[in-house]
Motif scaffolding. Structure first.
Motif, PDB file in Angstrom:
ATOM      1  N   UNK A  98       0.844  -1.175   0.000  1.00  0.00           N
ATOM      2  CA  UNK A  98       0.000   0.000   0.000  1.00  0.00           C
ATOM      3  C   UNK A  98       0.895   1.247   0.000  1.00  0.00           C
ATOM      4  N   UNK A  99       0.704   2.123  -0.971  1.00  0.00           N
ATOM      5  CA  UNK A  99       1.555   3.308  -1.039  1.00  0.00           C
ATOM      6  C   UNK A  99       1.073   4.382  -0.072  1.00  0.00           C
ATOM      7  N   UNK A 100       2.028   5.182   0.392  1.00  0.00           N
ATOM      8  CA  UNK A 100       1.692   6.292   1.289  1.00  0.00           C
ATOM      9  C   UNK A 100       0.744   7.269   0.601  1.00  0.00           C
ATOM     10  N   UNK A 101       0.966   7.505  -0.704  1.00  0.00           N
ATOM     11  CA  UNK A 101       0.092   8.427  -1.437  1.00  0.00           C
ATOM     12  C   UNK A 101      -1.361   7.959  -1.420  1.00  0.00           C
ATOM     13  N   UNK A 102      -1.567   6.660  -1.629  1.00  0.00           N
ATOM     14  CA  UNK A 102      -2.931   6.118  -1.634  1.00  0.00           C
ATOM     15  C   UNK A 102      -3.576   6.272  -0.256  1.00  0.00           C
ATOM     16  N   UNK A 103      -2.805   6.028   0.791  1.00  0.00           N
ATOM     17  CA  UNK A 103      -3.303   6.180   2.165  1.00  0.00           C
ATOM     18  C   UNK A 103      -3.695   7.637   2.419  1.00  0.00           C
ATOM     19  N   UNK A 104      -2.808   8.575   2.073  1.00  0.00           N
ATOM     20  CA  UNK A 104      -3.062  10.003   2.308  1.00  0.00           C
ATOM     21  C   UNK A 104      -4.250  10.482   1.478  1.00  0.00           C
ATOM     22  N   UNK A 105      -4.318  10.094   0.213  1.00  0.00           N
ATOM     23  CA  UNK A 105      -5.439  10.524  -0.634  1.00  0.00           C
ATOM     24  C   UNK A 105      -6.763   9.963  -0.121  1.00  0.00           C
ATOM     25  N   UNK A 106      -6.748   8.730   0.357  1.00  0.00           N
ATOM     26  CA  UNK A 106      -7.956   8.143   0.923  1.00  0.00           C
ATOM     27  C   UNK A 106      -8.348   8.872   2.203  1.00  0.00           C
ATOM     28  N   UNK A 107      -7.365   9.188   3.033  1.00  0.00           N
ATOM     29  CA  UNK A 107      -7.638   9.943   4.269  1.00  0.00           C
ATOM     30  C   UNK A 107      -8.275  11.288   3.932  1.00  0.00           C
ATOM     31  N   UNK A 108      -7.761  11.981   2.929  1.00  0.00           N
ATOM     32  CA  UNK A 108      -8.320  13.285   2.534  1.00  0.00           C
ATOM     33  C   UNK A 108      -9.738  13.136   1.992  1.00  0.00           C
ATOM     34  N   UNK A 109     -10.006  12.047   1.263  1.00  0.00           N
ATOM     35  CA  UNK A 109     -11.366  11.802   0.754  1.00  0.00           C
ATOM     36  C   UNK A 109     -12.320  11.545   1.922  1.00  0.00           C
ATOM     37  N   UNK A 110     -11.861  10.830   2.944  1.00  0.00           N
ATOM     38  CA  UNK A 110     -12.684  10.579   4.129  1.00  0.00           C
ATOM     39  C   UNK A 110     -12.981  11.891   4.863  1.00  0.00           C
ATOM     40  N   UNK A 111     -11.964  12.724   5.020  1.00  0.00           N
ATOM     41  CA  UNK A 111     -12.137  14.017   5.678  1.00  0.00           C
ATOM     42  C   UNK A 111     -13.152  14.866   4.930  1.00  0.00           C
ATOM     43  N   UNK A 112     -13.015  14.927   3.614  1.00  0.00           N
ATOM     44  CA  UNK A 112     -13.946  15.718   2.799  1.00  0.00           C
ATOM     45  C   UNK A 112     -15.377  15.223   3.003  1.00  0.00           C
ATOM     46  N   UNK A 113     -15.560  13.913   2.993  1.00  0.00           N
ATOM     47  CA  UNK A 113     -16.897  13.351   3.185  1.00  0.00           C
ATOM     48  C   UNK A 113     -17.452  13.724   4.560  1.00  0.00           C
ATOM     49  N   UNK A 114     -16.642  13.571   5.595  1.00  0.00           N
ATOM     50  CA  UNK A 114     -17.099  13.878   6.957  1.00  0.00           C
ATOM     51  C   UNK A 114     -17.482  15.356   7.066  1.00  0.00           C
ATOM     52  N   UNK A 115     -16.665  16.221   6.490  1.00  0.00           N
ATOM     53  CA  UNK A 115     -16.972  17.663   6.540  1.00  0.00           C
ATOM     54  C   UNK A 115     -18.277  17.969   5.815  1.00  0.00           C
ATOM     55  N   UNK A 116     -18.481  17.368   4.663  1.00  0.00           N
ATOM     56  CA  UNK A 116     -19.698  17.630   3.885  1.00  0.00           C
ATOM     57  C   UNK A 116     -20.937  17.004   4.525  1.00  0.00           C
ATOM     58  N   UNK A 117     -20.742  15.955   5.312  1.00  0.00           N
ATOM     59  CA  UNK A 117     -21.860  15.249   5.943  1.00  0.00           C
ATOM     60  C   UNK A 117     -22.334  15.946   7.229  1.00  0.00           C
ATOM     61  N   UNK A 118     -21.606  16.952   7.661  1.00  0.00           N
ATOM     62  CA  UNK A 118     -22.013  17.820   8.792  1.00  0.00           C
ATOM     63  C   UNK A 118     -22.340  17.061  10.076  1.00  0.00           C
ATOM     64  N   UNK A 119     -21.450  16.163  10.488  1.00  0.00           N
ATOM     65  CA  UNK A 119     -21.621  15.504  11.783  1.00  0.00           C
ATOM     66  C   UNK A 119     -22.528  14.297  11.791  1.00  0.00           C
ATOM     67  N   UNK A 120     -22.842  13.762  10.623  1.00  0.00           N
ATOM     68  CA  UNK A 120     -23.717  12.588  10.552  1.00  0.00           C
ATOM     69  C   UNK A 120     -23.014  11.339  10.044  1.00  0.00           C
ATOM     70  N   UNK A 121     -21.703  11.383   9.903  1.00  0.00           N
ATOM     71  CA  UNK A 121     -20.961  10.273   9.296  1.00  0.00           C
ATOM     72  C   UNK A 121     -20.752   9.138  10.284  1.00  0.00           C
ATOM     73  N   UNK A 122     -21.092   7.944   9.847  1.00  0.00           N
ATOM     74  CA  UNK A 122     -20.789   6.754  10.639  1.00  0.00           C
ATOM     75  C   UNK A 122     -19.498   6.136  10.096  1.00  0.00           C
ATOM     76  N   UNK A 123     -18.963   5.204  10.843  1.00  0.00           N
ATOM     77  CA  UNK A 123     -17.780   4.491  10.351  1.00  0.00           C
ATOM     78  C   UNK A 123     -18.104   3.675   9.103  1.00  0.00           C
TER      79      UNK A 123
END
Length: 131
Positions: A1-26
């Motif tokens: 697993x590349x570090x870039x893929x991990x970081x890009x996935x983390x950023x996609x998760x952050x974006x989703x959580x921010x857009x979901x306004x406190x309703x995101x489940x695991x």
């Protein structure tokens, strides 16, 4: 697993959580990981518990199926720290997870206390500015 893929996935998760306004489940976070090409299948090492905090180590908020998922979770916090933001966990109802399609098979935590065995505390995720 590349570090870039991990970081890009983390950023996609952050974006989703921010857009979901406190309703995101695991469950939502796992879907973002899958869409980003991170396997959510259990590996030979088994699950990676995410505890509520160090004081209550047997109160579990989620159980990632493999090390790559845990790496993404850790990368989310590194990215948030770099942007001076924090992750907040709000206690939620198990119904949120039932609706999203996945629950943990652990007994439910009914309060914040020391449990002898792991108990699940359903939470939703939100991102806030670090004050």
């Amino acid at each position: 697993m590349t570090d870039n893929k991990i970081i890009e996935t983390a950023k996609a998760c952050i974006k989703f959580i921010e857009e979901d306004k406190g309703n995101s489940s695991f469950v939502n976070i796992e879907r973002i990981m899958e869409q980003s090409g991170i396997s959510t299948q259990e590996d030979e090492k088994g699950g990676w518990f995410v505890p509520w905090d160090i004081e209550y180590e047997n109160i579990i908020v989620w159980d990632f199926n493999n090390g790559a998922m845990a790496e993404v979770w850790r990368a989310i916090f590194k990215c948030l720290e770099a942007d001076n933001k924090i992750m907040e966990l709000q206690v939620s109802q198990p119904l949120v997870y039932l609706v999203d399609g996945k629950v943990l098979t652990l007994p439910l935590a009914k309060s914040l206390r020391q449990y002898k065995k792991p108990h699940w505390l359903p939470v939703v995720l939100s991102i806030q500015d670090n004050k």
